[in-house]
Write an enzyme that holds these catalytic residues in place. Structure first.
Site, PDB file in Angstrom:
ATOM      1  N   GLU A 264      22.992 -19.884 -25.435  1.00 33.39           N
ATOM      2  CA  GLU A 264      22.296 -21.093 -25.871  1.00 33.39           C
ATOM      3  C   GLU A 264      23.286 -22.110 -26.426  1.00 33.39           C
ATOM      4  O   GLU A 264      24.161 -21.753 -27.208  1.00 33.39           O
ATOM      5  CB  GLU A 264      21.244 -20.737 -26.921  1.00 33.39           C
ATOM      6  CG  GLU A 264      20.140 -19.838 -26.366  1.00 33.39           C
ATOM      7  CD  GLU A 264      19.017 -19.560 -27.355  1.00 33.39           C
ATOM      8  OE1 GLU A 264      19.101 -20.041 -28.508  1.00 33.39           O
ATOM      9  OE2 GLU A 264      18.048 -18.882 -26.985  1.00 33.39           O
ATOM     10  N   HIS A 282      14.376 -23.320 -27.317  1.00 36.41           N
ATOM     11  CA  HIS A 282      14.202 -22.348 -28.405  1.00 36.41           C
ATOM     12  C   HIS A 282      13.384 -22.976 -29.547  1.00 36.41           C
ATOM     13  O   HIS A 282      13.790 -22.964 -30.708  1.00 36.41           O
ATOM     14  CB  HIS A 282      15.563 -21.865 -28.927  1.00 36.41           C
ATOM     15  CG  HIS A 282      15.476 -20.517 -29.589  1.00 36.41           C
ATOM     16  ND1 HIS A 282      16.510 -19.611 -29.566  1.00 36.41           N
ATOM     17  CD2 HIS A 282      14.479 -19.910 -30.298  1.00 36.41           C
ATOM     18  CE1 HIS A 282      16.162 -18.513 -30.233  1.00 36.41           C
ATOM     19  NE2 HIS A 282      14.938 -18.673 -30.682  1.00 36.41           N
TER      20      HIS A 282
END
Length: 529
Positions: A264, A282
């Site tokens: 990420e 997220h």
């Protein structure tokens, strides 16, 4: 516990003001949400608690520089930014707020399911580009379709409720769900292969562990229907993204939606090129309500610790569901009293503890928290290092105390009972306790008693002959010790007997010795509870 008024809490990341207000009721709160790692190591020595979210890393170096630190609170679910092992070694509790995001993540999951089944993201993009492609965005109705849920925890259970409102049938894969829990939710429990073969929509709600890493990869995609959609709002790495790309590109499955990724942010990830996937950054847990609830939950956990109570969401201690916590909470006080009793009756070093939970307590899956409380009370009086429920088992092991736990159904007529056999260098003691409106000791060695676990008691073993009880009472009277209550137990007339005296004053070692010096008295010990 230290004076609550002197406690200090460091707020190292932004949290909701409601959480700060909760903490200000019991402590001095210092908010330094831009604190650097170097500053944190330097200044953490002054704080009893720290609250973080994702930005601040609570490393081993930070923990070892914090002699006062009692609790690390993560205002969220994951604790990847906390060195839990280092915290456990130092006896520092680590808490989080798992329940704060349950509804929020479940709602986001359903949002992604709808976005994929009705192609909402693609349709939005098309309209904004000035197009009107109605035939391109033919969707799939959820009513009557099968939802497969991998992991039936807090979030999975919330997804069930919402999916049923859409008329979906539910299959669940979770090796740990009980038949009773499944029946209450109205779901069918199946193995993973069956779920993958039959589900139209699959959602993931398990933690990332060595067992779940790449749980869903190419062999699993090949089991799925061609029209299947998979959604992951749990942790990146549970789905193998290279295999997901292949399955989506080849038409092995119809679509996917991800809120979490193996790396990420997912830069240069080939999944970004596909039209049959919806991606969010997220944010499944990112609602103002969830952030507010997380701040309040961890603030209340810190308050409990400062006030001498037991927090609920300690991740470096046994975790239990609310129902289990409700069942065993009344026994917290009993466990502490039994530990205090044992350390004061032990002669020399304790070498073994055999703890047995009886009656309905034997049916509780996790009694470990009671064992930890017993150990905490045994170890604290004999060690200079702080002992709590986090580090008590490790300290006991290091000191050579062998601890065993057992369960049985025979509780001798009591609803619940705790039996502890202690071996020390110089003696062995058996004690049994129950909770009947209040904690009580009901057996000492082989003698039945009924003793309240408050104040001071003197336990005397003696030969059962006429006059001995009077001489013991007289000796205590000579030292101005007033007897409030007396119980006597024996097995055979003229044999050994035990007397438990509830007294109004503390009893010194000199008084103990004076009682032991009497003829036909075998032993005497004072216990302060």
């Amino acid at each position: 516990m230290d004076n609550v008024d002197n406690m200090k809490v460091l707020i190292a990341d932004q949290i909701n003001q409601k959480g700060i207000e909760e903490l200000e009721e019991v402590a001095e709160v210092v908010a330094r949400t831009d604190i650097t790692p170097k500053e944190l190591v330097k200044d953490i020595k002054d704080f009893d608690a720290i609250v973080v979210r994702s930005r601040t890393k609570v490393t081993r170096e930070v923990i070892e520089a914090a002699p006062l630190l009692k609790i690390i609170a993560r205002a969220g679910v994951g604790v990847d930014n906390v060195d839990v092992e280092a915290a456990t070694e130092r006896g520092v509790m680590v808490v989080n707020a798992p329940e704060s995001t349950s509804v929020t993540v479940a709602e986001h999951t359903m949002g992604l399911v709808l976005a994929m089944s009705r192609k909402i993201a693609l349709a939005d993009k098309s309209v904004k580009e000035g197009k009107w492609e109605k035939s391109r965005f033919m969707g799939m109705e959820l009513n009557g379709k099968t939802l497969g849920i991998v992991g039936m925890g807090r979030i999975g259970s919330q997804v069930v409720i919402r999916a049923k409102a859409f008329g979906m049938d539910i299959m669940v894969y979770d090796p740990y769900i009980t038949p009773e829990a499944a029946a209450d939710l109205g779901v069918e429990v199946v193995d993973l292969e069956t779920l993958l073969k039959n589900a139209d929509v699959i959602t993931i709600h398990v933690p990332l562990t060595p067992e779940t890493k790449h749980l869903i990869s190419l062999p699993q995609f090949k089991l799925m229907k061609e029209n299947a959609i998979i959604v992951n709002c749990a942790r990146g790495g549970i789905i193998k993204e290279s295999d997901l790309y292949e399955a989506l590109s080849s038409g092995e499955i119809a679509g996917a939606a991800l809120d979490v990724y193996e790396t990420e942010p997912p830069k240069e990830n080939p999944l970004l090129e596909l039209d049959n996937i919806v991606l969010t950054p997220h944010i499944a847990a990112s609602t103002s309500e969830a952030q507010r609830d997380a701040a309040i939950i961890v603030a209340r956990e810190i308050k409990k610790v400062f006030q001498g109570d037991s927090p609920k969401n300690v991740i470096n201690m046994p975790v239990m569901d609310p129902e289990t916590f409700r069942l065993i909470k009344p026994f917290f006080g009993l466990a502490e009293k039994l530990g205090k009793f044992l350390i004061q009756t032990a002669k020399g070093n304790i070498t073994e503890l055999d703890i047995t939970y009886c009656g309905e307590l034997a049916e509780v899956q996790k009694n470990d928290i009671l064992t930890r409380m017993i150990l905490q009370e045994i170890l604290n009086p004999i060690l200079t290092e702080p002992i709590n429920m986090v580090n008590a088992p490790g300290v006991a092991k290091n000191r050579g105390i062998m601890v065993t736990e057992a369960k049985r159904c025979d509780s001798r007529g009591y609803k619940d009972l705790i039996n502890i056999k202690m071996k020390a260098d110089g003696n062995e003691v058996i004690v049994e306790g129950v909770f009947d409106k209040e904690p009580k000791i009901v057996k000492i060695n082989s003698y039945q008693v009924d003793v309240e676990t408050e104040g001071t008691m003197v336990i005397v073993r003696y030969k059962d002959i006429p006059g001995i009880i009077g001489s013991i009472g007289t000796k205590l009277g000579e030292h101005e010790i007033n007897i409030a209550k007396m119980q006597v137990g024996r097995q055979t007339p003229g044999g050994e007997a035990v007397m438990v005296l509830k007294v109004d004053q503390k009893v010194s070692k000199d008084v103990e010795d004076a009682v032991k010096s009497l003829d036909n008295v075998h032993d005497a010990v004072a216990v302060n509870l």
